[in-house]
Design a protein around this motif. Sequence first.
Motif, PDB file in Angstrom:
ATOM      1  N   ASP A  26      42.559 -46.705 -28.257  1.00 54.75           N
ATOM      2  CA  ASP A  26      43.349 -45.445 -27.938  1.00 54.75           C
ATOM      3  C   ASP A  26      43.761 -44.348 -29.104  1.00 54.75           C
ATOM      4  OD1 ASP A  26      43.132 -46.365 -25.393  1.00 54.75           O
ATOM      5  OD2 ASP A  26      45.288 -47.152 -25.339  1.00 54.75           O
ATOM      6  N   GLN A  27      44.075 -45.123 -29.979  1.00 52.60           N
ATOM      7  CA  GLN A  27      44.431 -44.271 -31.312  1.00 52.60           C
ATOM      8  C   GLN A  27      43.363 -43.769 -32.076  1.00 52.60           C
ATOM      9  OE1 GLN A  27      47.453 -46.735 -33.249  1.00 52.60           O
ATOM     10  NE2 GLN A  27      48.881 -46.557 -31.459  1.00 52.60           N
ATOM     11  N   ASN A  28      42.521 -44.667 -32.363  1.00 56.83           N
ATOM     12  CA  ASN A  28      41.433 -44.286 -33.404  1.00 56.83           C
ATOM     13  C   ASN A  28      40.047 -44.378 -32.954  1.00 56.83           C
ATOM     14  OD1 ASN A  28      43.427 -44.235 -35.154  1.00 56.83           O
ATOM     15  ND2 ASN A  28      43.360 -46.476 -35.509  1.00 56.83           N
ATOM     16  N   ASN A  29      39.918 -44.847 -31.665  1.00 60.44           N
ATOM     17  CA  ASN A  29      38.532 -44.823 -30.990  1.00 60.44           C
ATOM     18  C   ASN A  29      37.679 -45.980 -31.824  1.00 60.44           C
ATOM     19  OD1 ASN A  29      37.069 -44.382 -28.762  1.00 60.44           O
ATOM     20  ND2 ASN A  29      36.010 -42.691 -29.817  1.00 60.44           N
ATOM     21  N   VAL A  30      38.358 -46.959 -32.153  1.00 62.49           N
ATOM     22  CA  VAL A  30      37.765 -47.917 -32.927  1.00 62.49           C
ATOM     23  C   VAL A  30      37.778 -49.319 -32.153  1.00 62.49           C
ATOM     24  CG1 VAL A  30      37.849 -49.290 -35.071  1.00 62.49           C
ATOM     25  CG2 VAL A  30      38.336 -46.900 -35.064  1.00 62.49           C
ATOM     26  N   ALA A  31      36.740 -50.218 -32.205  1.00 64.38           N
ATOM     27  CA  ALA A  31      36.427 -51.318 -31.334  1.00 64.38           C
ATOM     28  C   ALA A  31      37.036 -52.371 -32.399  1.00 64.38           C
ATOM     29  CB  ALA A  31      35.157 -51.407 -30.869  1.00 64.38           C
ATOM     30  N   THR A  32      38.410 -52.703 -32.418  1.00 66.27           N
ATOM     31  CA  THR A  32      38.645 -53.749 -33.228  1.00 66.27           C
ATOM     32  C   THR A  32      38.950 -54.956 -32.365  1.00 66.27           C
ATOM     33  OG1 THR A  32      40.069 -52.328 -34.773  1.00 66.27           O
ATOM     34  CG2 THR A  32      40.570 -54.433 -34.639  1.00 66.27           C
ATOM     35  N   SER A  33      38.604 -56.272 -32.700  1.00 63.38           N
ATOM     36  CA  SER A  33      38.749 -57.455 -31.961  1.00 63.38           C
ATOM     37  C   SER A  33      39.987 -57.819 -31.824  1.00 63.38           C
ATOM     38  CB  SER A  33      37.965 -58.656 -33.021  1.00 63.38           C
ATOM     39  OG  SER A  33      37.992 -59.556 -31.881  1.00 63.38           O
ATOM     40  N   ALA A  34      40.326 -58.215 -30.314  1.00 66.02           N
ATOM     41  CA  ALA A  34      41.836 -58.351 -29.980  1.00 66.02           C
ATOM     42  C   ALA A  34      42.090 -59.727 -30.309  1.00 66.02           C
ATOM     43  CB  ALA A  34      42.014 -57.897 -28.608  1.00 66.02           C
ATOM     44  N   ASP A  35      43.301 -60.056 -30.729  1.00 67.39           N
ATOM     45  CA  ASP A  35      43.822 -61.285 -31.121  1.00 67.39           C
ATOM     46  C   ASP A  35      45.238 -61.754 -30.246  1.00 67.39           C
ATOM     47  OD1 ASP A  35      42.182 -61.718 -33.344  1.00 67.39           O
ATOM     48  OD2 ASP A  35      43.442 -60.395 -34.453  1.00 67.39           O
ATOM     49  N   PHE A  36      45.489 -60.723 -29.559  1.00 65.10           N
ATOM     50  CA  PHE A  36      46.646 -61.249 -28.617  1.00 65.10           C
ATOM     51  C   PHE A  36      46.411 -60.377 -27.195  1.00 65.10           C
ATOM     52  CE2 PHE A  36      48.141 -61.431 -32.778  1.00 65.10           C
ATOM     53  CZ  PHE A  36      48.636 -62.769 -32.849  1.00 65.10           C
ATOM     54  N   TYR A  37      47.158 -60.953 -26.323  1.00 59.47           N
ATOM     55  CA  TYR A  37      47.181 -60.182 -25.024  1.00 59.47           C
ATOM     56  C   TYR A  37      48.489 -60.186 -24.385  1.00 59.47           C
ATOM     57  CZ  TYR A  37      46.780 -59.566 -19.809  1.00 59.47           C
ATOM     58  OH  TYR A  37      46.925 -59.365 -18.605  1.00 59.47           O
ATOM     59  N   CYS A  38      48.863 -58.915 -23.916  1.00 58.23           N
ATOM     60  CA  CYS A  38      50.588 -59.082 -23.569  1.00 58.23           C
ATOM     61  C   CYS A  38      50.234 -59.001 -21.807  1.00 58.23           C
ATOM     62  CB  CYS A  38      51.070 -57.538 -24.049  1.00 58.23           C
ATOM     63  SG  CYS A  38      52.583 -57.531 -23.199  1.00 58.23           S
ATOM     64  N   GLN A  40      52.825 -58.228 -19.747  1.00 55.92           N
ATOM     65  CA  GLN A  40      53.257 -57.410 -19.062  1.00 55.92           C
ATOM     66  C   GLN A  40      52.762 -56.068 -19.051  1.00 55.92           C
ATOM     67  OE1 GLN A  40      54.888 -59.722 -20.822  1.00 55.92           O
ATOM     68  NE2 GLN A  40      56.440 -60.697 -19.311  1.00 55.92           N
ATOM     69  N   CYS A  41      52.189 -55.740 -20.251  1.00 53.81           N
ATOM     70  CA  CYS A  41      51.326 -54.527 -20.567  1.00 53.81           C
ATOM     71  C   CYS A  41      50.131 -54.398 -19.979  1.00 53.81           C
ATOM     72  CB  CYS A  41      51.224 -54.184 -21.949  1.00 53.81           C
ATOM     73  SG  CYS A  41      53.043 -53.830 -22.899  1.00 53.81           S
ATOM     74  N   GLU A  42      49.731 -55.547 -19.879  1.00 48.94           N
ATOM     75  CA  GLU A  42      47.992 -56.000 -19.530  1.00 48.94           C
ATOM     76  C   GLU A  42      47.079 -55.122 -20.298  1.00 48.94           C
ATOM     77  OE1 GLU A  42      47.784 -54.749 -15.421  1.00 48.94           O
ATOM     78  OE2 GLU A  42      48.114 -56.704 -14.638  1.00 48.94           O
ATOM     79  N   ARG A  43      47.441 -55.404 -21.724  1.00 47.81           N
ATOM     80  CA  ARG A  43      46.664 -54.815 -22.722  1.00 47.81           C
ATOM     81  C   ARG A  43      46.388 -55.666 -23.780  1.00 47.81           C
ATOM     82  NH1 ARG A  43      46.188 -49.219 -23.235  1.00 47.81           N
ATOM     83  NH2 ARG A  43      46.793 -49.337 -25.573  1.00 47.81           N
ATOM     84  N   PHE A  44      45.331 -55.689 -24.809  1.00 47.23           N
ATOM     85  CA  PHE A  44      45.044 -56.418 -25.721  1.00 47.23           C
ATOM     86  C   PHE A  44      45.322 -55.739 -27.081  1.00 47.23           C
ATOM     87  CE2 PHE A  44      42.378 -57.267 -22.154  1.00 47.23           C
ATOM     88  CZ  PHE A  44      42.295 -58.406 -22.121  1.00 47.23           C
ATOM     89  N   TYR A  45      45.729 -56.673 -28.261  1.00 47.84           N
ATOM     90  CA  TYR A  45      46.394 -55.993 -29.587  1.00 47.84           C
ATOM     91  C   TYR A  45      45.765 -57.087 -30.548  1.00 47.84           C
ATOM     92  CZ  TYR A  45      49.746 -53.781 -26.853  1.00 47.84           C
ATOM     93  OH  TYR A  45      50.579 -53.028 -25.655  1.00 47.84           O
ATOM     94  N   CYS A  46      45.287 -56.269 -31.526  1.00 52.33           N
ATOM     95  CA  CYS A  46      44.761 -56.939 -32.948  1.00 52.33           C
ATOM     96  C   CYS A  46      45.900 -57.350 -33.505  1.00 52.33           C
ATOM     97  CB  CYS A  46      43.692 -56.132 -33.459  1.00 52.33           C
ATOM     98  SG  CYS A  46      44.899 -54.540 -34.297  1.00 52.33           S
ATOM     99  N   GLY A  47      45.696 -58.211 -34.743  1.00 52.24           N
ATOM    100  CA  GLY A  47      46.790 -58.511 -35.512  1.00 52.24           C
ATOM    101  C   GLY A  47      47.629 -57.500 -36.141  1.00 52.24           C
ATOM    102  N   ASN A  48      47.347 -56.097 -36.356  1.00 55.34           N
ATOM    103  CA  ASN A  48      47.921 -55.186 -36.984  1.00 55.34           C
ATOM    104  C   ASN A  48      48.771 -54.525 -35.846  1.00 55.34           C
ATOM    105  OD1 ASN A  48      46.863 -55.530 -39.692  1.00 55.34           O
ATOM    106  ND2 ASN A  48      45.142 -54.149 -39.168  1.00 55.34           N
ATOM    107  N   CYS A  49      48.462 -54.176 -34.715  1.00 49.79           N
ATOM    108  CA  CYS A  49      48.979 -53.712 -33.517  1.00 49.79           C
ATOM    109  C   CYS A  49      50.034 -54.299 -32.854  1.00 49.79           C
ATOM    110  CB  CYS A  49      47.997 -52.865 -32.762  1.00 49.79           C
ATOM    111  SG  CYS A  49      46.950 -51.678 -33.370  1.00 49.79           S
TER     112      CYS A  49
END
Length: 163
Positions: A26-38, A40-49
């Motif tokens: 969403d922020q950088n239009n970059v495909a970073t591999s996700a390490d976490f799933y929330c 409640q948000c139903e969204r995926f996050y990398c280690g930095n996010c």
Amino acid sequence: MATSSQSSVELGSHEVKDYICNACEDQNNVATSADFYCKQCERFYCGNCIDPHGKALAKHTTFGRVEIDKWPVSKKVVDFLQTCDVHKDHKIDQFCNLHKQLCCPQCVSDQHSQCSKVTQISELTNSQPTGLEGLSVELETVLGEIKTLQFSQKASIQLLQRT
């Protein structure tokens, strides 16, 4: 299922990213591999996010890769499973009961137009009860039908006894 989950393969890379970080995308239009799933948000996050997410939404339940069985199926896998093997541009949405085969609209037109029982998959899934509540409703329906049959049978016996 999270609608934003997706898989990707970087061009020129051998790395397959089964889930990508929604925040990076969403922020950088970059495909970073996700390490976490929330959940409640139903969204995926990398280690930095995941850190800012965790600080802002501390009560949310997140699952790391060790708990990937709690993540939704990736959009890429869902798309793959729903795509017809023969007609790659069509989605599977029907079932031929005669041939016990999943079909896309083109398959139905080409090979199953004469089949007597081709049903929309959505109709098949909606007709089956889910969980205890669904079974309870079905049992009540069957019980009602049994009572109706008993009443009818008693009436028939009484009629026979009078004659």
